[in-house]
Enzyme design. Structure first.
Site, short mmCIF file in Angstrom:
data_model
loop_
_atom_site.label_atom_id
_atom_site.label_comp_id
_atom_site.label_asym_id
_atom_site.label_seq_id
_atom_site.Cartn_x
_atom_site.Cartn_y
_atom_site.Cartn_z
N HIS A 102 1.14 4.96 -2.44
CA HIS A 102 1.20 4.45 -1.07
C HIS A 102 0.94 2.95 -1.07
CE1 HIS A 102 -2.95 5.72 -1.85
NE2 HIS A 102 -3.31 4.71 -1.09
N HIS A 104 -0.39 -0.23 1.36
CA HIS A 104 -1.15 -0.58 2.56
C HIS A 104 -0.47 -1.76 3.27
CE1 HIS A 104 -4.95 1.61 1.47
NE2 HIS A 104 -4.41 1.52 0.26
#
Ligand code: DGP
Length: 140
Positions: A102, A104
């Site tokens: 992932h 940010h």
């Protein structure tokens, strides 16, 4: 280490756990971070499984970073930010705590320090309101 199919983000991607989803296409999903370092902190994930950048198929990066750019631009507008920090952690020593790749997206505001990484949980109503703002900006 192997990818764990039951990590929190895998479960969110499968719809087994809730999230404040703001964007989805064939390859990627974006939702609000529940422990935001700043107003509007959002996570962008590829749907394809990998622990992080180190074991990812490079084929995912084009669609992943197309969504990162889309969400970063929309977040800057939605939250009237002065800048946007894009960050990504690989393994515990680097600060990673959830093992599905992932990125940010953290809106930054002049003179406002970022809160700690994986700090306090945000109130659900704040996440709902911020998700609405970001969805609206993503549709413009
Ligand atoms: P990291 O793996 O260190 O890059 O950070 C994981 C981030 O995910 C961290 O900012 C906190 C956030 N987070 C942890 N659990 C959940 C969750 O269940 N839902 C959402 N939306 N975010 C989470």
């Amino acid at each position: 280490m192997a990818y764990d199919n039951n990590n929190i983000f895998a479960r969110i991607l499968r719809g087994e756990l809730p999230s404040h989803r703001v964007y989805e296409d064939n390859d990627t999903v974006a939702f609000m971070d529940v422990m935001p370092q700043a107003t509007g902190h959002t996570l962008v994930l590829p749907k394809a499984p990998s622990r992080n950048l180190l074991d990812a198929d490079p084929a995912v990066f084009a669609s992943l970073f197309a969504t990162v750019q889309k969400v970063a631009s929309a977040a800057k507008e939605a939250f009237d930010a002065d800048g946007v920090l894009v960050s990504q952690f690989n393994e515990a020593a680097a600060g990673q705590s959830v093992y599905h790749l992932h990125v940010h997206i953290i809106p930054c505001f002049e003179g406002v320090p970022l809160k700690p990484h994986t700090g306090e949980m945000e109130k659900p109503e704040v996440l709902v309101a911020n998700a609405e703002k970001l969805r609206a900006a993503l549709q413009r």
